[in-house]
Design a protein around this motif. Structure first.
Motif, PDB file in Angstrom:
ATOM      1  N   ALA A 119       2.578   0.690  -9.309  1.00  0.00           N
ATOM      2  CA  ALA A 119       1.419   0.062  -8.686  1.00  0.00           C
ATOM      3  C   ALA A 119       1.455   0.322  -7.179  1.00  0.00           C
ATOM      4  CB  ALA A 119       1.398  -1.429  -8.986  1.00  0.00           C
ATOM      5  N   ARG A 120       2.396  -0.322  -6.467  1.00  0.00           N
ATOM      6  CA  ARG A 120       2.493  -0.151  -5.014  1.00  0.00           C
ATOM      7  C   ARG A 120       3.424   0.997  -4.635  1.00  0.00           C
ATOM      8  NH1 ARG A 120       5.301  -5.256  -2.378  1.00  0.00           N
ATOM      9  NH2 ARG A 120       6.029  -3.728  -0.854  1.00  0.00           N
ATOM     10  N   SER A 121       4.412   1.287  -5.496  1.00  0.00           N
ATOM     11  CA  SER A 121       5.348   2.372  -5.201  1.00  0.00           C
ATOM     12  C   SER A 121       5.962   2.865  -6.497  1.00  0.00           C
ATOM     13  CB  SER A 121       6.442   1.902  -4.232  1.00  0.00           C
ATOM     14  OG  SER A 121       7.242   0.903  -4.827  1.00  0.00           O
ATOM     15  N   CYS A 188       4.288   5.867  -2.235  1.00  0.00           N
ATOM     16  CA  CYS A 188       3.785   4.501  -2.042  1.00  0.00           C
ATOM     17  C   CYS A 188       2.382   4.518  -1.488  1.00  0.00           C
ATOM     18  CB  CYS A 188       4.716   3.706  -1.142  1.00  0.00           C
ATOM     19  SG  CYS A 188       4.747   4.255   0.573  1.00  0.00           S
ATOM     20  N   THR A 189       1.688   3.387  -1.629  1.00  0.00           N
ATOM     21  CA  THR A 189       0.317   3.253  -1.151  1.00  0.00           C
ATOM     22  C   THR A 189       0.248   2.757   0.291  1.00  0.00           C
ATOM     23  OG1 THR A 189       0.225   1.025  -2.079  1.00  0.00           O
ATOM     24  CG2 THR A 189      -0.560   2.827  -3.477  1.00  0.00           C
ATOM     25  N   ASP A 190       1.312   2.097   0.767  1.00  0.00           N
ATOM     26  CA  ASP A 190       1.340   1.549   2.134  1.00  0.00           C
ATOM     27  C   ASP A 190       2.772   1.646   2.633  1.00  0.00           C
ATOM     28  OD1 ASP A 190       1.444  -0.043   4.437  1.00  0.00           O
ATOM     29  OD2 ASP A 190      -0.005  -1.487   3.672  1.00  0.00           O
ATOM     30  N   ARG A 191       3.050   2.729   3.380  1.00  0.00           N
ATOM     31  CA  ARG A 191       4.447   3.004   3.745  1.00  0.00           C
ATOM     32  C   ARG A 191       5.021   1.920   4.649  1.00  0.00           C
ATOM     33  NH1 ARG A 191       6.653   7.157   7.619  1.00  0.00           N
ATOM     34  NH2 ARG A 191       4.528   7.981   7.701  1.00  0.00           N
ATOM     35  N   ALA A 193       4.320  -1.260   4.873  1.00  0.00           N
ATOM     36  CA  ALA A 193       4.625  -2.461   4.093  1.00  0.00           C
ATOM     37  C   ALA A 193       5.796  -2.211   3.153  1.00  0.00           C
ATOM     38  CB  ALA A 193       3.390  -2.889   3.293  1.00  0.00           C
ATOM     39  N   GLU A 194       5.851  -1.029   2.578  1.00  0.00           N
ATOM     40  CA  GLU A 194       6.942  -0.708   1.652  1.00  0.00           C
ATOM     41  C   GLU A 194       8.282  -0.703   2.378  1.00  0.00           C
ATOM     42  OE1 GLU A 194       8.366   0.259  -2.232  1.00  0.00           O
ATOM     43  OE2 GLU A 194       6.394  -0.383  -1.564  1.00  0.00           O
ATOM     44  N   TRP A 197       9.433  -4.180   3.210  1.00  0.00           N
ATOM     45  CA  TRP A 197       9.946  -4.844   1.995  1.00  0.00           C
ATOM     46  C   TRP A 197      11.356  -4.368   1.680  1.00  0.00           C
ATOM     47  CZ3 TRP A 197       9.326  -3.047  -3.563  1.00  0.00           C
ATOM     48  CH2 TRP A 197       9.736  -4.042  -4.451  1.00  0.00           C
ATOM     49  N   VAL A 230       0.732   7.304  -5.672  1.00  0.00           N
ATOM     50  CA  VAL A 230       1.611   6.745  -6.706  1.00  0.00           C
ATOM     51  C   VAL A 230       1.128   7.198  -8.073  1.00  0.00           C
ATOM     52  CG1 VAL A 230       2.406   4.607  -7.763  1.00  0.00           C
ATOM     53  CG2 VAL A 230       2.180   4.776  -5.284  1.00  0.00           C
TER      54      VAL A 230
END
Length: 230
Positions: A119-121, A188-191, A193-194, A197, A230
């Motif tokens: 999903a996100r990564s 990933c969709t948002d590096r 933010a990833e 995290w 992704v």
């Protein structure tokens, strides 16, 4: 060689990074296997597993590839003819070394076919870091071993092998001025933010680039978070 499936192994002197990789991949951990419980599989929420962890007796923390095939013995002979050397032969598992010194394994295929989605990564690439002086020969070796065509990468130092549909990991070769090695890459969709995290989970940023960020996991293993779909 017909590669039926591909697995990325996270080899670590201890289990310290296993919770990190479970969190990053959203995976469960299988029962442990091996005489000392050194092996376990990261079980994705959907699709067939393609990442495993292994406690090894030496450092540093690193990664390697398993190629799943229908006839391990025959494909091991073929790999040797192409320039690989055999480190250990256990029948349905043959440990080899590439001409540039990269360890990898041939293992029996057991029907894996469904690539997990993210999903996100998503961990979706193994990067083979190859010294510049032997890069062309090593890229030719991996293209011959896998049967996957070579194509130029996004930068001059990269070459990619075109994976068949459904294969869970891409293979990217990178020219480096360092010893040969392997590392995993996440799309990933948002590096930003990833990466934030991952830092909260215990990773440490090593370097930032225009399209990717290099980090170390809690065991000190290098990997990258990249701007790719992704």
């Amino acid at each position: 060689m017909t590669v039926r499936w591909i697995t990325g192994f996270l080899d670590t002197p201890s289990r310290v990074a296993e919770p990190f990789w479970q969190a990053v991949t959203g995976s469960g951990l299988s029962p442990r296997r091996g005489p000392g419980g050194e092996f376990a599989t990261l079980r994705p929420a959907g699709g067939d597993p393609y990442l495993r962890v292994q406690v090894v007796g030496d450092g540093p923390a690193r990664a390697h590839l398993d190629l799943h095939v229908t006839d391990v013995a025959a494909q091991a002979r073929r790999a040797v003819a192409l320039g690989a050397s055999v480190l250990a032969d256990e029948g349905e598992l043959v440990v080899l070394r590439s001409p540039a010194g990269l360890p990898w394994c041939l293992v029996a295929w057991h029907g894996e076919a469904n690539r997990p989605a993210g999903a996100r990564s998503l961990v979706d690439q193994m990067c083979l870091d190859v010294p510049a002086g032997v890069f062309d020969a090593e890229a030719g070796f991996w293209a011959a071993v896998t049967g996957w065509p070579r194509r130029p990468g996004s930068r001059p130092e990269f070459q990619a092998l075109v994976r068949p549909p459904g294969m869970p990991l891409r293979l990217l070769l990178q020219r480096v001025d360092a010893p040969a090695g392997m590392h995993l890459d996440l799309a990933c969709t948002d590096r930003a933010a990833e990466v934030a995290w991952h830092e909260q989970l215990g990773a440490r940023v090593v370097a930032g680039h225009e399209r990717w960020t290099t980090l170390r996991d809690p065991a000190g293993r290098t990997y990258c978070v990249t701007d790719r779909p992704v």
